[in-house]
Design an enzyme around this catalytic site. Structure first.
Site, PDB file in Angstrom:
ATOM      1  N   TYR A 337      80.521 -77.786  46.133  1.00  0.00           N
ATOM      2  CA  TYR A 337      80.013 -76.829  45.142  1.00  0.00           C
ATOM      3  C   TYR A 337      78.490 -76.714  45.296  1.00  0.00           C
ATOM      4  O   TYR A 337      77.776 -77.708  45.253  1.00  0.00           O
ATOM      5  CB  TYR A 337      80.382 -77.325  43.747  1.00  0.00           C
ATOM      6  CG  TYR A 337      80.217 -76.325  42.615  1.00  0.00           C
ATOM      7  CD1 TYR A 337      79.567 -75.112  42.768  1.00  0.00           C
ATOM      8  CD2 TYR A 337      80.743 -76.613  41.357  1.00  0.00           C
ATOM      9  CE1 TYR A 337      79.442 -74.216  41.720  1.00  0.00           C
ATOM     10  CE2 TYR A 337      80.627 -75.724  40.296  1.00  0.00           C
ATOM     11  CZ  TYR A 337      79.968 -74.529  40.488  1.00  0.00           C
ATOM     12  OH  TYR A 337      79.841 -73.641  39.440  1.00  0.00           O
ATOM     13  N   CYS A 338      78.001 -75.488  45.488  1.00  0.00           N
ATOM     14  CA  CYS A 338      76.563 -75.208  45.547  1.00  0.00           C
ATOM     15  C   CYS A 338      75.896 -76.071  46.624  1.00  0.00           C
ATOM     16  O   CYS A 338      76.339 -76.078  47.768  1.00  0.00           O
ATOM     17  CB  CYS A 338      75.937 -75.402  44.165  1.00  0.00           C
ATOM     18  SG  CYS A 338      74.218 -74.850  44.043  1.00  0.00           S
ATOM     19  N   VAL A 339      74.858 -76.825  46.282  1.00  0.00           N
ATOM     20  CA  VAL A 339      74.186 -77.633  47.293  1.00  0.00           C
ATOM     21  C   VAL A 339      75.111 -78.740  47.803  1.00  0.00           C
ATOM     22  O   VAL A 339      74.956 -79.216  48.940  1.00  0.00           O
ATOM     23  CB  VAL A 339      72.870 -78.218  46.737  1.00  0.00           C
ATOM     24  CG1 VAL A 339      73.121 -79.238  45.660  1.00  0.00           C
ATOM     25  CG2 VAL A 339      72.031 -78.834  47.846  1.00  0.00           C
ATOM     26  N   GLY A 341      78.115 -78.115  48.543  1.00  0.00           N
ATOM     27  CA  GLY A 341      78.775 -77.404  49.622  1.00  0.00           C
ATOM     28  C   GLY A 341      77.904 -77.310  50.860  1.00  0.00           C
ATOM     29  O   GLY A 341      78.400 -77.408  51.990  1.00  0.00           O
TER      30      GLY A 341
END
Length: 601
Positions: A337-339, A341
């Site tokens: 998720y987000c950073v 990811g």
């Protein structure tokens, strides 16, 4: 006329002068406490009074806008004339209105603008004049940035951001004497709202260590592990970078291949486990997945030298080792998720280069791997600003959590700052208890080495997608990543824009399924199956432009969660009897959500 009718002014008259005087004295006392809370950490050296670097950055950026307009006298005069004409039109229509004539407004707020919803902004000539004067002036200032032809893209984005912060702060709705709702509240309570509000202001400055930490929710109503992050599970491993949580199964059989979730370390993982109704983690468990989650430590000076390599090896790859011990399975499915990811993509490239094939699939939630079209946070990422951030981190070994929280809030200041400033400190009202906003204010610190590496290699130099990133002595190439990828973007995301995610898909070497969710960075992901609010779009591989992809996409009402689960199950449908956390080889350390997530910044 309604505007000058005597009864209309009664709403702005003090009802009880004695009570008002007492409350005003209380407000002055609380203002003194607020000032003391601000000054004390600066006197002791715990906080800095020096704002010269930030002010210099704003001044330098806006000066470049000014240079463009002042370089040509005719251009400057034309710009000034536009503003003067707007003001004169407003003055003329106001005089005609006060003479009893029906007139159309010179400037109207955006229908979505919640600042001017009180009827007095339209019905009272004085407040209507203030509103229109503000709209004319602020839009003129913003147009100066838009029309400054000599600015490069990054400088224009910074100037636009700074101008919008200034105009948002100067809105008449933010001040007691120019907001009709605040005036009525003050008069009707004899100033008690100000006494309550300034008391909360003093408390919030103290809670922020000398900086204002705006309360966005009633924090007393929430506790992690009590009514947030409630999905049953166990911490089965921990080191000085993270804890690994394995959740209790709720089905008789589970998919053989376990699922590892890698959340961002910029925020805490329980955004995916807010409550039973909204919890993606609980939902995945109920679908028959054996779910593991990394809970990152809230770092302090001990993690100062922990970088991307450590977060990869001691975080993701160690979690994969833990999963094999707990389940006996070598292969895992992953979500980033987000950073988190971005780190997962880095790990996939590193694994591809080193021959580690244990990660069998990757799902990305609002994740960027190519930062060419990165979101609003890119305005903070130039050499000068990154150097300033590194200087701040050098003293303690980490970036204070409130620094990142403030940056995120400023990106949507008219939603996340000023409404709460007005409600809390001017109306004197406690904010509503809202789990999402409680999570939003539960900030985390950033370890110096890790944060510097991320800012420079991703936002500043865009090294990952261009094949220039090196980690642990290995050059990373996303084209060597051939595992199946499910790449979720959110249509209104300003952190990881849909276009940025779409373009990033093209750098992977295997099959990539791009899916576009409705709403933004959080709501697009946390769109629960039980009460979905938004839709999603599918259209196969991310080829061509995003606009072409959307034009041919199929819109499906509701959440994307079942669509993703069907994709994941198709990759590895085999099932086994449900597993208990830790299995036979790992002894559970403590109950989920663990202790790391409860550490406050």
């Amino acid at each position: 006329m309604a505007e000058i009718d005597g009864n209309s002014f009664l709403r702005y008259m003090i009802d009880d002068p004695e009570a008002f005087a007492q409350n005003f004295a209380r407000a002055i006392e609380q203002a003194g406490k607020a000032a003391a809370a601000y000054l004390k950490p600066r006197e002791t050296g715990e906080a800095s009074l020096d704002m010269s670097a930030d002010i210099a950055n704003v001044t330098k950026t806006l000066a470049q806008v000014g240079e463009y307009w002042l370089a040509d006298p005719q251009r400057a005069i034309a710009a000034q004339n536009r503003l003067m004409h707007g003001w004169m039109d407003l003055w003329s229509t106001t005089l005609r209105r006060m003479g009893g004539e029906e007139v159309s407004p010179v400037a109207q707020p955006d229908p979505k603008d919640k600042r001017f919803q009180d009827p007095e902004w339209q019905e009272n000539a004085f407040f209507d004049f203030l509103k229109q004067f503000y709209l004319i002036t602020s839009r003129w200032a913003e147009n100066l940035v838009d029309e400054a032809g000599s600015l490069d893209e990054h400088t224009r984005a910074k100037a636009d951001f700074y101008v919008k912060q200034i105009t948002a702060a100067l809105a008449p709705s933010n001040f007691l004497m120019t907001n009709p709702e605040l005036l009525r509240e003050t008069m009707s309570t004899n100033g008690e709202n100000l006494a309550r509000g300034l008391k909360m202001l003093a408390e919030d400055i103290a809670a922020g260590g000398g900086d204002l930490k705006i309360r966005q929710s009633d924090a007393s109503r929430f506790e992690v592990g009590k009514n947030l992050a409630m999905t049953p599970g166990k911490v089965v491993f921990q080191n000085d970078v993270c804890q690994v949580i394995q959740y209790e199964p709720t089905t008789r059989d589970v998919r053989r291949r376990p699922l590892l979730i890698v959340p961002p370390w910029i925020n805490k993982f329980y955004i995916l486990d807010l409550n039973p109704e909204k919890s993606f983690i609980r939902w995945a468990v109920d679908q028959g997945d054996t779910v593991f989650v990394i809970s990152w430590v809230n770092p302090d000076e001990r993690q100062a030298q922990k970088g991307f390599e450590h977060y990869m090896k001691e975080g993701i790859l160690t979690a994969v080792d833990v999963i094999e011990k707990a389940t006996g399975e070598r292969e895992v499915d992953t979500i980033g998720y987000c950073v988190g990811g971005t780190l997962l993509a880095v790990t996939l490239a590193w694994c591809a280069a080193t021959g580690d094939d244990r990660i069998a699939s990757a799902t990305f939630f609002t994740t960027q791997v190519d930062f060419k079209y990165a979101g609003d946070l890119k305005i903070f990422a130039d050499e000068e600003q990154i150097a300033q951030i590194e200087e701040k981190m050098r003293a303690k070994g980490y970036l204070e959590g409130r620094s990142m929280a403030t940056a995120f809030n400023m990106l949507r200041s008219n939603d996340l700052i000023w409404p709460y400033f007005i409600n809390n400190y001017l109306k004197g009202k406690e904010p509503f208890p809202f789990d999402l906003l409680y999570w939003n204010s539960d900030s985390t610190r950033m370890p110096a080495t890790n944060h510097s590496y991320y800012l420079r290699n991703c936002y500043l130099e865009n090294n990952l997608s261009q094949g220039r990133m090196e980690l642990a002595g290995v050059k990373l190439d996303l084209s060597k990543v051939t595992v199946p990828v499910y790449n979720l973007a959110a249509r209104e995301d300003h952190i990881a824009p849909a276009r940025s995610v779409f373009e990033g898909c093209k750098y992977f070497g295997g099959d990539v399924q791009y899916v576009l969710a409705g709403s933004g960075h959080i709501a697009g992901v946390v769109n629960p199956a039980g009460k979905p609010k938004y839709q999603f779009w599918t259209n196969g591989k991310p080829e061509g432009t995003l606009e072409d992809w959307i034009a041919g996409a199929t819109e499906t009402p509701g959440t994307w969660w079942p669509h993703w689960q069907a994709w994941l199950t198709s990759l590895a449908p085999e099932t086994v009897p449900a597993r208990k956390p830790g299995g036979k080889k790992l002894k559970p350390i403590e109950d989920a959500p663990g202790s790391y997530v409860k550490i406050k910044a």
